[in-house]
Design a protein around this motif. Structure first.
Motif, PDB file in Angstrom:
ATOM      1  N   GLU A 165       0.839  -1.205   0.000  1.00 29.08           N
ATOM      2  CA  GLU A 165       0.000   0.000   0.000  1.00 29.08           C
ATOM      3  C   GLU A 165       0.871   1.252   0.000  1.00 29.08           C
ATOM      4  O   GLU A 165       0.588   2.219  -0.714  1.00 29.08           O
ATOM      5  N   LEU A 166       1.946   1.225   0.761  1.00 29.92           N
ATOM      6  CA  LEU A 166       2.882   2.345   0.800  1.00 29.92           C
ATOM      7  C   LEU A 166       3.513   2.544  -0.577  1.00 29.92           C
ATOM      8  O   LEU A 166       3.625   3.671  -1.067  1.00 29.92           O
ATOM      9  N   ASP A 167       3.899   1.459  -1.216  1.00 28.47           N
ATOM     10  CA  ASP A 167       4.486   1.519  -2.546  1.00 28.47           C
ATOM     11  C   ASP A 167       3.501   2.156  -3.534  1.00 28.47           C
ATOM     12  O   ASP A 167       3.882   3.027  -4.323  1.00 28.47           O
ATOM     13  N   GLU A 168       2.245   1.737  -3.481  1.00 26.97           N
ATOM     14  CA  GLU A 168       1.222   2.318  -4.364  1.00 26.97           C
ATOM     15  C   GLU A 168       1.057   3.812  -4.100  1.00 26.97           C
ATOM     16  O   GLU A 168       0.974   4.615  -5.043  1.00 26.97           O
ATOM     17  N   ASN A 169       1.024   4.194  -2.832  1.00 24.41           N
ATOM     18  CA  ASN A 169       0.843   5.605  -2.483  1.00 24.41           C
ATOM     19  C   ASN A 169       2.033   6.453  -2.909  1.00 24.41           C
ATOM     20  O   ASN A 169       1.865   7.563  -3.434  1.00 24.41           O
ATOM     21  N   ILE A 170       3.232   5.943  -2.693  1.00 23.25           N
ATOM     22  CA  ILE A 170       4.422   6.693  -3.097  1.00 23.25           C
ATOM     23  C   ILE A 170       4.462   6.834  -4.616  1.00 23.25           C
ATOM     24  O   ILE A 170       4.848   7.884  -5.139  1.00 23.25           O
ATOM     25  N   THR A 171       4.044   5.805  -5.325  1.00 28.68           N
ATOM     26  CA  THR A 171       3.994   5.885  -6.784  1.00 28.68           C
ATOM     27  C   THR A 171       3.029   6.983  -7.229  1.00 28.68           C
ATOM     28  O   THR A 171       3.345   7.768  -8.129  1.00 28.68           O
ATOM     29  N   ILE A 172       1.874   7.067  -6.589  1.00 25.77           N
ATOM     30  CA  ILE A 172       0.902   8.128  -6.898  1.00 25.77           C
ATOM     31  C   ILE A 172       1.526   9.498  -6.653  1.00 25.77           C
ATOM     32  O   ILE A 172       1.430  10.404  -7.490  1.00 25.77           O
ATOM     33  N   ILE A 173       2.163   9.653  -5.503  1.00 22.38           N
ATOM     34  CA  ILE A 173       2.775  10.938  -5.138  1.00 22.38           C
ATOM     35  C   ILE A 173       3.878  11.299  -6.129  1.00 22.38           C
ATOM     36  O   ILE A 173       3.923  12.419  -6.661  1.00 22.38           O
ATOM     37  N   LEU A 174       4.784  10.350  -6.405  1.00 19.45           N
ATOM     38  CA  LEU A 174       5.892  10.622  -7.321  1.00 19.45           C
ATOM     39  C   LEU A 174       5.407  10.912  -8.737  1.00 19.45           C
ATOM     40  O   LEU A 174       5.902  11.834  -9.390  1.00 19.45           O
ATOM     41  N   ASP A 175       4.447  10.132  -9.216  1.00 18.01           N
ATOM     42  CA  ASP A 175       3.919  10.361 -10.563  1.00 18.01           C
ATOM     43  C   ASP A 175       3.354  11.769 -10.697  1.00 18.01           C
ATOM     44  O   ASP A 175       3.564  12.449 -11.710  1.00 18.01           O
ATOM     45  N   THR A 176       2.649  12.215  -9.670  1.00 15.36           N
ATOM     46  CA  THR A 176       2.055  13.554  -9.690  1.00 15.36           C
ATOM     47  C   THR A 176       3.132  14.626  -9.709  1.00 15.36           C
ATOM     48  O   THR A 176       3.062  15.577 -10.492  1.00 15.36           O
ATOM     49  N   LEU A 177       4.137  14.484  -8.860  1.00 17.56           N
ATOM     50  CA  LEU A 177       5.200  15.489  -8.787  1.00 17.56           C
ATOM     51  C   LEU A 177       6.059  15.508 -10.050  1.00 17.56           C
ATOM     52  O   LEU A 177       6.359  16.575 -10.585  1.00 17.56           O
ATOM     53  N   VAL A 178       6.423  14.339 -10.530  1.00 22.10           N
ATOM     54  CA  VAL A 178       7.285  14.252 -11.706  1.00 22.10           C
ATOM     55  C   VAL A 178       6.557  14.789 -12.946  1.00 22.10           C
ATOM     56  O   VAL A 178       7.162  15.444 -13.791  1.00 22.10           O
ATOM     57  N   ALA A 179       5.253  14.548 -13.038  1.00 20.24           N
ATOM     58  CA  ALA A 179       4.477  15.057 -14.176  1.00 20.24           C
ATOM     59  C   ALA A 179       4.497  16.581 -14.236  1.00 20.24           C
ATOM     60  O   ALA A 179       4.378  17.162 -15.312  1.00 20.24           O
ATOM     61  N   SER A 180       4.664  17.228 -13.095  1.00 22.97           N
ATOM     62  CA  SER A 180       4.723  18.689 -13.081  1.00 22.97           C
ATOM     63  C   SER A 180       6.167  19.195 -13.196  1.00 22.97           C
ATOM     64  O   SER A 180       6.426  20.379 -13.018  1.00 22.97           O
ATOM     65  N   GLU A 181       7.082  18.267 -13.473  1.00 17.96           N
ATOM     66  CA  GLU A 181       8.501  18.564 -13.669  1.00 17.96           C
ATOM     67  C   GLU A 181       9.211  19.029 -12.408  1.00 17.96           C
ATOM     68  O   GLU A 181      10.234  19.717 -12.460  1.00 17.96           O
ATOM     69  N   VAL A 182       8.672  18.645 -11.272  1.00 14.20           N
ATOM     70  CA  VAL A 182       9.331  18.909  -9.995  1.00 14.20           C
ATOM     71  C   VAL A 182      10.444  17.880  -9.822  1.00 14.20           C
ATOM     72  O   VAL A 182      10.268  16.703 -10.141  1.00 14.20           O
ATOM     73  N   ASP A 183      11.602  18.315  -9.336  1.00 18.21           N
ATOM     74  CA  ASP A 183      12.678  17.383  -8.989  1.00 18.21           C
ATOM     75  C   ASP A 183      12.408  16.865  -7.586  1.00 18.21           C
ATOM     76  O   ASP A 183      12.052  17.636  -6.685  1.00 18.21           O
ATOM     77  N   VAL A 184      12.564  15.564  -7.394  1.00 13.91           N
ATOM     78  CA  VAL A 184      12.215  14.956  -6.119  1.00 13.91           C
ATOM     79  C   VAL A 184      13.408  14.203  -5.549  1.00 13.91           C
ATOM     80  O   VAL A 184      14.044  13.406  -6.241  1.00 13.91           O
ATOM     81  N   LEU A 185      13.706  14.467  -4.290  1.00 12.13           N
ATOM     82  CA  LEU A 185      14.707  13.727  -3.535  1.00 12.13           C
ATOM     83  C   LEU A 185      13.944  12.926  -2.489  1.00 12.13           C
ATOM     84  O   LEU A 185      13.265  13.495  -1.630  1.00 12.13           O
ATOM     85  N   VAL A 186      14.009  11.603  -2.583  1.00  8.32           N
ATOM     86  CA  VAL A 186      13.265  10.732  -1.671  1.00  8.32           C
ATOM     87  C   VAL A 186      14.233  10.107  -0.683  1.00  8.32           C
ATOM     88  O   VAL A 186      15.215   9.476  -1.073  1.00  8.32           O
ATOM     89  N   TRP A 187      13.937  10.290   0.583  1.00  8.32           N
ATOM     90  CA  TRP A 187      14.732   9.666   1.652  1.00  8.32           C
ATOM     91  C   TRP A 187      14.151   8.294   1.921  1.00  8.32           C
ATOM     92  O   TRP A 187      12.938   8.139   2.020  1.00  8.32           O
ATOM     93  N   ASN A 188      15.001   7.296   2.056  1.00  7.04           N
ATOM     94  CA  ASN A 188      14.493   5.978   2.408  1.00  7.04           C
ATOM     95  C   ASN A 188      14.299   5.880   3.917  1.00  7.04           C
ATOM     96  O   ASN A 188      14.876   6.638   4.692  1.00  7.04           O
ATOM     97  N   LEU A 189      13.467   4.933   4.311  1.00  7.53           N
ATOM     98  CA  LEU A 189      13.204   4.736   5.733  1.00  7.53           C
ATOM     99  C   LEU A 189      14.415   4.113   6.414  1.00  7.53           C
ATOM    100  O   LEU A 189      15.061   3.234   5.851  1.00  7.53           O
TER     101      LEU A 189
END
Length: 128
Positions: free
Chosen positions: A63-87
């Motif tokens: 579920e976390l993987d699905e949610n992070i994918t939704i979040i990343l897809d949304t941000l990347v589509a707007s051309e935002v650069d994303v730095l993701v910290w792992n747990l």
């Protein structure tokens, strides 16, 4: 330094509360190319899943993987650069280890190991 700062998340957000509140779309709608977003999500998903984890149910990771994918897809589509910290290794959280008996702690270690697998999947999503 003259940098704009916007805090799009709330301390204690779960991946689903971030999505339900639309914080990822607010950032995507208001920022774009040249914006760097840092993201660490999943710790509270882990903590909230404590009862499932001690029964050997690690489905929260999917579920976390699905949610992070939704979040990343949304941000990347707007051309935002994303730095993701792992747990970090969540199996040592005093909150969890003090509540549950020692003989159940191995479930948290297993969940942390599985979340490390999730990190590898996340790296493949971000082309790292």
């Amino acid at each position: 330094m003259g940098l704009d700062y916007y805090e799009g998340a709330v301390g204690g957000d779960r991946s689903w509360t971030l999505i339900d509140a639309g914080r990822h779309t607010t950032i995507a709608d208001n920022y774009g190319n040249g914006t760097l977003v840092t993201m660490m999500v999943g710790a509270w998903d882990f903590i909230d899943s404590d009862v499932e984890i001690i029964s050997g149910d690690y489905s929260f990771i999917d579920e976390l993987d699905e949610n992070i994918t939704i979040i990343l897809d949304t941000l990347v589509a707007s051309e935002v650069d994303v730095l993701v910290w792992n747990l970090p290794n969540m199996s040592f959280l005093p909150f969890l280890t003090q509540i549950f008996p020692t003989d159940l702690h191995h479930y948290f270690t297993e969940a942390s190991a599985r979340s490390e697998e999730h990190t590898s999947e996340l790296q493949s999503l971000t082309n790292l």
